[in-house]
Design a protein around this motif. Structure first.
Motif, PDB file in Angstrom:
ATOM      1  N   LEU A  11       0.852  -1.194   0.000  1.00 64.57           N
ATOM      2  CA  LEU A  11       0.000   0.000   0.000  1.00 64.57           C
ATOM      3  C   LEU A  11       0.886   1.242   0.000  1.00 64.57           C
ATOM      4  N   ASP A  12       0.778   2.033  -1.055  1.00 65.67           N
ATOM      5  CA  ASP A  12       1.542   3.270  -1.161  1.00 65.67           C
ATOM      6  C   ASP A  12       1.230   4.176   0.037  1.00 65.67           C
ATOM      7  N   LYS A  13       2.263   4.752   0.636  1.00 66.56           N
ATOM      8  CA  LYS A  13       2.061   5.561   1.841  1.00 66.56           C
ATOM      9  C   LYS A  13       1.216   6.804   1.567  1.00 66.56           C
ATOM     10  N   GLN A  14       1.336   7.360   0.376  1.00 63.50           N
ATOM     11  CA  GLN A  14       0.534   8.539   0.034  1.00 63.50           C
ATOM     12  C   GLN A  14      -0.945   8.177  -0.012  1.00 63.50           C
ATOM     13  N   LEU A  15      -1.263   7.019  -0.588  1.00 60.15           N
ATOM     14  CA  LEU A  15      -2.651   6.567  -0.623  1.00 60.15           C
ATOM     15  C   LEU A  15      -3.142   6.245   0.787  1.00 60.15           C
ATOM     16  N   ALA A  16      -2.280   5.631   1.594  1.00 60.19           N
ATOM     17  CA  ALA A  16      -2.641   5.338   2.982  1.00 60.19           C
ATOM     18  C   ALA A  16      -2.947   6.628   3.736  1.00 60.19           C
ATOM     19  N   HIS A  17      -2.173   7.668   3.465  1.00 62.07           N
ATOM     20  CA  HIS A  17      -2.395   8.960   4.116  1.00 62.07           C
ATOM     21  C   HIS A  17      -3.746   9.544   3.695  1.00 62.07           C
ATOM     22  N   GLN A  18      -4.099   9.412   2.433  1.00 59.11           N
ATOM     23  CA  GLN A  18      -5.405   9.884   1.956  1.00 59.11           C
ATOM     24  C   GLN A  18      -6.539   9.148   2.668  1.00 59.11           C
ATOM     25  N   MET A  19      -6.377   7.839   2.800  1.00 61.70           N
ATOM     26  CA  MET A  19      -7.389   7.046   3.514  1.00 61.70           C
ATOM     27  C   MET A  19      -7.543   7.537   4.949  1.00 61.70           C
ATOM     28  N   LEU A  20      -6.399   7.735   5.607  1.00 57.49           N
ATOM     29  CA  LEU A  20      -6.414   8.149   7.006  1.00 57.49           C
ATOM     30  C   LEU A  20      -7.100   9.506   7.168  1.00 57.49           C
ATOM     31  N   ILE A  21      -6.759  10.463   6.326  1.00 57.32           N
ATOM     32  CA  ILE A  21      -7.347  11.802   6.410  1.00 57.32           C
ATOM     33  C   ILE A  21      -8.859  11.738   6.242  1.00 57.32           C
ATOM     34  N   GLN A  22      -9.309  10.989   5.248  1.00 55.43           N
ATOM     35  CA  GLN A  22     -10.756  10.908   4.994  1.00 55.43           C
ATOM     36  C   GLN A  22     -11.486  10.186   6.114  1.00 55.43           C
ATOM     37  N   LEU A  23     -10.856   9.170   6.692  1.00 55.88           N
ATOM     38  CA  LEU A  23     -11.477   8.476   7.815  1.00 55.88           C
ATOM     39  C   LEU A  23     -11.548   9.379   9.042  1.00 55.88           C
ATOM     40  N   GLU A  24     -10.511  10.168   9.264  1.00 52.18           N
ATOM     41  CA  GLU A  24     -10.505  11.070  10.416  1.00 52.18           C
ATOM     42  C   GLU A  24     -11.562  12.158  10.269  1.00 52.18           C
ATOM     43  N   GLU A  25     -11.937  12.474   9.047  1.00 48.14           N
ATOM     44  CA  GLU A  25     -12.973  13.484   8.812  1.00 48.14           C
ATOM     45  C   GLU A  25     -14.354  13.015   9.270  1.00 48.14           C
ATOM     46  N   THR A  26     -14.508  11.715   9.499  1.00 46.10           N
ATOM     47  CA  THR A  26     -15.785  11.214  10.028  1.00 46.10           C
ATOM     48  C   THR A  26     -15.946  11.582  11.495  1.00 46.10           C
ATOM     49  N   THR A  27     -14.848  12.008  12.143  1.00 45.50           N
ATOM     50  CA  THR A  27     -14.773  12.369  13.576  1.00 45.50           C
ATOM     51  C   THR A  27     -15.009  11.176  14.498  1.00 45.50           C
ATOM     52  N   GLU A  28     -15.022   9.972  13.961  1.00 44.23           N
ATOM     53  CA  GLU A  28     -15.154   8.776  14.795  1.00 44.23           C
ATOM     54  C   GLU A  28     -13.784   8.387  15.348  1.00 44.23           C
ATOM     55  N   LYS A  29     -13.791   7.733  16.503  1.00 42.68           N
ATOM     56  CA  LYS A  29     -12.566   7.221  17.091  1.00 42.68           C
ATOM     57  C   LYS A  29     -12.320   5.835  16.501  1.00 42.68           C
ATOM     58  N   LEU A  30     -11.361   5.766  15.601  1.00 40.65           N
ATOM     59  CA  LEU A  30     -11.148   4.550  14.826  1.00 40.65           C
ATOM     60  C   LEU A  30      -9.820   3.884  15.158  1.00 40.65           C
ATOM     61  N   ASP A  31      -9.819   2.566  15.064  1.00 41.32           N
ATOM     62  CA  ASP A  31      -8.593   1.773  15.147  1.00 41.32           C
ATOM     63  C   ASP A  31      -8.569   0.920  13.889  1.00 41.32           C
ATOM     64  N   VAL A  32      -7.736   1.313  12.927  1.00 39.55           N
ATOM     65  CA  VAL A  32      -7.725   0.654  11.622  1.00 39.55           C
ATOM     66  C   VAL A  32      -6.440  -0.140  11.460  1.00 39.55           C
ATOM     67  N   GLN A  33      -6.579  -1.436  11.229  1.00 40.24           N
ATOM     68  CA  GLN A  33      -5.435  -2.324  11.028  1.00 40.24           C
ATOM     69  C   GLN A  33      -5.340  -2.735   9.562  1.00 40.24           C
ATOM     70  N   LEU A  34      -4.118  -2.778   9.055  1.00 38.37           N
ATOM     71  CA  LEU A  34      -3.847  -3.323   7.729  1.00 38.37           C
ATOM     72  C   LEU A  34      -3.351  -4.750   7.901  1.00 38.37           C
TER      73      LEU A  34
END
Length: 204
Positions: free
Chosen positions: A141-164
């Motif tokens: 998983l490209d780190k730039q794409l992973a960063h995009q995923m993380l940013i968009q998930l954080e925008e949900t304002t939910e407290k998330l624990d995401v494992q790859l």
């Protein structure tokens, strides 16, 4: 049966096969028909490492079961298709998350207390609960794409624990996406620091 993976929920473990040291709450959970969850550990090929969860957060019991005893398996990915109308207290929270993840071509699902509740109908999630997710990542998983995923998930304002979940084990999306030089990889063998959790030679 397909290969069992970490976080799959299994039914079929009986109290008769538990160790004598098993706590009363673990026996009660099995007697109530609760599933167990696949965990990472080395076992005999005929066995699978599992954990029993109790009603309290600290109630977790590690054991193993015969693969031949499994009568039902539900993966985190299958829980994405559960009708959320049956879970009104979760519906809004999970819809916002699924909208984000469905923008990316990834295989993902619910784990932890959310996954347990969606699979069993037993209410285990409260307003302060983390929402645990897993993404199956067989390829790098490209780190730039992973960063995009993380940013968009954080925008949900939910407290998330995401494992790859890589072929070598599990890593936190947040660690991988934020560019740490070495990140913690949890495998069946051990938890180790690696630079690339897809690269087998790093920790074998």
């Amino acid at each position: 049966m397909e290969a069992l993976q970490p976080h799959d929920l299994l039914w079929g473990l009986t109290t008769q096969t538990l160790e004598n040291s098993a706590p009363a709450w673990a026996i009660e959970a099995l007697q109530a028909g609760h599933p167990v969850v696949v965990r990472r550990a080395i076992t005999d090929p005929s066995m699978v490492a599992v954990g029993i969860r109790g009603s309290a957060r600290h109630q977790r019991y590690a054991t193993q079961m015969q693969k031949s005893a499994v009568i039902r398996c539900v993966s985190p990915e299958q829980l994405v298709n559960v009708d959320l109308c049956q879970f009104p207290h979760l519906q809004q929270r999970l819809v916002s998350i699924s909208k984000v993840l469905n923008r990316f071509a990834v295989q993902w699902g619910y784990t932890g207390s959310v996954g347990f509740e969606l699979a069993t109908g037993i209410q285990t999630v409260h307003a302060q609960s983390d929402i645990d997710l897993i993404m199956r990542m067989p390829n790098y998983l490209d780190k730039q794409l992973a960063h995009q995923m993380l940013i968009q998930l954080e925008e949900t304002t939910e407290k998330l624990d995401v494992q790859l979940q890589t072929p070598q084990g599990g890593v936190a999306l947040k660690e991988w996406a934020t560019g740490s030089s070495k990140i913690l990889l949890k495998s069946s063998h051990a938890a180790v620091l690696v630079e690339n959790p897809w690269q087998e030679k790093e920790f074998i």
